[in-house]
Scaffold this motif. Structure first.
Motif, PDB file in Angstrom:
ATOM      1  N   ASP A   1     107.642  14.934  95.573  1.00  0.00           N
ATOM      2  CA  ASP A   1     106.649  15.954  95.892  1.00  0.00           C
ATOM      3  C   ASP A   1     106.366  16.772  94.642  1.00  0.00           C
ATOM      4  OD1 ASP A   1     106.079  15.784  98.782  1.00  0.00           O
ATOM      5  OD2 ASP A   1     108.216  16.175  99.017  1.00  0.00           O
ATOM      6  N   ALA A   2     105.133  16.726  94.160  1.00  0.00           N
ATOM      7  CA  ALA A   2     104.757  17.618  93.055  1.00  0.00           C
ATOM      8  C   ALA A   2     104.408  18.964  93.685  1.00  0.00           C
ATOM      9  CB  ALA A   2     103.590  17.038  92.271  1.00  0.00           C
ATOM     10  N   THR A   3     103.265  19.051  94.319  1.00  0.00           N
ATOM     11  CA  THR A   3     102.931  20.249  95.092  1.00  0.00           C
ATOM     12  C   THR A   3     101.896  19.872  96.135  1.00  0.00           C
ATOM     13  OG1 THR A   3     101.912  22.444  95.060  1.00  0.00           O
ATOM     14  CG2 THR A   3     101.220  20.930  93.359  1.00  0.00           C
TER      15      THR A   3
ATOM     16  N   GLU B   1     100.351  22.646  97.564  1.00  0.00           N
ATOM     17  CA  GLU B   1      99.789  23.987  97.701  1.00  0.00           C
ATOM     18  C   GLU B   1      98.657  24.229  96.715  1.00  0.00           C
ATOM     19  OE1 GLU B   1     100.872  25.732 100.184  1.00  0.00           O
ATOM     20  OE2 GLU B   1     102.682  24.594 100.664  1.00  0.00           O
TER      21      GLU B   1
END
Lengths: 294, 294, 294
Positions: B37-39, B41
């Motif tokens: 998971d990078a982001t 958001e």
């Protein structure tokens, strides 16, 4: 058959030690487990939200995946600890209705084979005297790891008849000739309003669904949108224009309705947030009726 | 060369089934994938935010990593489905400007070798009739897995000239002798205000950059800070004191400016939140000029 | 002994490139690392919150796990870069008190063996001229990967006497005969108020703890709750009813107190949010005294 992918869904949020404590216990039992965070942002205590979310992802994973779901308002009471198997996937959850979507699917599609269920009778199997407020760590996590490790819940659990499993009530939409009534059951992070109206409700009403997979003509063939979709979708006196894809929408922030990726009708706005419309949210009723200008 | 690390960036948030559905599809194609998971958001629909964030992490990963980036306001329209390769990394994204930072870097540093690009022509390659609102699940996820699995986009995709790739406009700072003007382009989670002013702009203005790697003297050598940095950094009439490290700052909540870990000038406050200053945010202009007391 | 599980805790949030940049650097050093997100939602700059959270999960992981913790308000100053080993687990963190909970445990339970510590003297070991505002990426991440890879911090770090390690002050509860006074030190994502009162404080006060593992009778045996727990738990003039499990609670949103999964007394409400009570939060004092009706 043994598995090693374990998906993890909770309503614990990400700011506490709860989720990493569960991950640690899984890895202590099965160091080669591949833990996949599904979501930890389920609406707190909402078994319905958990079930609808699970419905959206479980079947995307490979056969053999263990889906661990801990939304457990009854933790510390005598609700059962459940393992189910359906279509080669395993589900580990409290018996509180969280698996309703899986149970319904098993009923709707009997050709997929039966759902089987087991319960854990010995709460002290993994930790003597488990914390009564954190079964996720002391029972569910090692149980999921053992299911993944053995691939054989029947080898150590108590067989249970699925008819006894708890269900949550997911209110059904009503569809008759030329009329559908339903309601909003979920709001996604984009502010799209997800309803309980499915493509099948459109078929029952003899309405063409606003669905990309429809093969009943296309607006590009000289048919106008209002001819293509001869009905109105109304909620709180706002009219949502049916469309098959966002490409059919021309105006940003115009209210739209389309069958979304979950197979349900979604009320949305192109690059906008339908949930910010005054008075809209979970429970808002949606009515689909013959348009006046037909 | 085949890869197995797949980083995942979206603007989907973490409360829905969207992200786990994508992870499941990746693992269904490539069970041994390591999904990172990078982001999730990214500011919703913001291709610019996505590009700036990607710039900050892609090169930290090993060669061979596949970077899957789905911020896709044009989902369901005819924007292309893109794969690019640069410096041994693969990028899978919609062709909407998300890869602008990579394209700019390829231009700026020709010695790193060329960027190559391909597009997917058959949207039904992985799922017949993909959901028009969720290409992330039905197209991008399995595509990234196939790129990782084969390491050879050219083997199944259509070669595409990078000059045709969409770009987003990242407004450039302006630097002349003794004057730099730029603006805030990102606010990080600490409330630091990240600008579009880079070290190179300081060089062009003949100003020493407030940069830890400077080797042009040190305040410890009897030179005062105002002698070391003979300029003023002003935004909204607030003066930000240049410093090389937080260790140079002495007062909590004093406005500071330093070249941050992204290589850009950041306006910040020691253990404070610069973004809470009245009137500051994305778009705030920043001016760097000769200090009056030089 | 070499490890490959690396847990990751920061106060970086999930919206920036900070966390994926660290993950990339770890995987660049140790491609087979299994990175486990613990949490990135530590209260910004709060070493105390970090230490309390770490306490809740580290021991759930298998021996050999590396726990990387970057809550680092002193980044860029001369605070030391620390590695510790305790009970076969490794901890990588700035020397700012973040490991206080581990240090205290080592003192409290000498039979578990000693805590050993090392510091990194060469800040340029992994990246020449590391960013002074992002040691997480340029120092801590590759350091954790090297610790995991070698399992031998002593092989490349400088031995350090644990007595020199920084600690944060975690205010202790006070317990005398028939009286305990403590305070709220953490609020979890359910709004439960976690105090610094442990089971041992109840023993010192000669009060039976509201703890599921108590073996001193049960309300089902004809003993009333007020007989079982002959004391009152008061905070801000609200009385919290002691209970062993949520099953003992009968009324939703009634104020309850029980020893939670962290071993600390928690103020909570059945499916409610105690933190929303007027005036409650971190620092609220809690008093436990003999009940009037004994």
């Amino acid at each position: 058959m043994s598995a090693r992918i374990i998906t993890l869904m909770t309503d614990f949020g990400l700011s506490d030690y709860f989720v990493p404590a569960m991950k640690g216990r899984i890895l202590s039992v099965l160091p080669e487990a591949m833990i996949v965070d599904a979501t930890h942002e389920i609406v707190k205590y909402s078994v319905l939200d958990a079930s609808l979310t699970l419905e959206g992802y479980w079947s995307c994973f490979p056969v053999g995946t263990v889906h661990l779901c801990v939304v457990d308002p009854g933790v510390g009471t005598d609700r059962a600890i459940l393992v189910a198997e359906y279509m080669g996937h395993f589900f580990v959850a409290p018996d509180n209705g969280l698996l309703t979507c899986i149970l319904e699917q098993a009923v709707r599609y009997p050709d997929n084979g039966p759902l089987r269920a087991w319960i854990l009778k010995d709460e002290n199997r993994y930790v003597k005297d488990p914390s009564p407020s954190f079964h996720g760590r002391d029972i569910f996590a090692p149980l999921a790891a053992e299911v993944a490790s053995t691939g054989d819940p029947g080898g150590f659990l108590h067989l249970w008849d699925p008819v006894y499993l708890k269900r949550v009530s997911i209110p059904d939409a009503v569809s008759i000739e030329n009329l559908i009534t339903g309601l909003v059951i979920h709001v996604d992070s984009f502010g799209n309003l997800i309803t309980n109206i499915r493509r099948s409700h459109f078929l029952q009403a003899h309405f063409p669904a606003p669905d990309h997979s429809a093969e009943d003509g296309d607006s590009a063939d000289g048919i106008t949108v209002s001819e293509l979709f001869p009905y109105r979708i109304i909620a709180n006196e706002v009219i949502f224009f049916p469309c098959r894809t966002f490409a059919m929408a021309q105006v940003k922030a115009e209210p739209l309705a389309m069958i979304g990726s979950s197979g349900r009708l979604e009320l949305c706005m192109l690059e906008g947030c339908a949930a910010e419309l005054e008075g809209f949210g979970i429970g808002t009723t949606v009515r689909i009726e013959v348009s006046g200008n037909r």
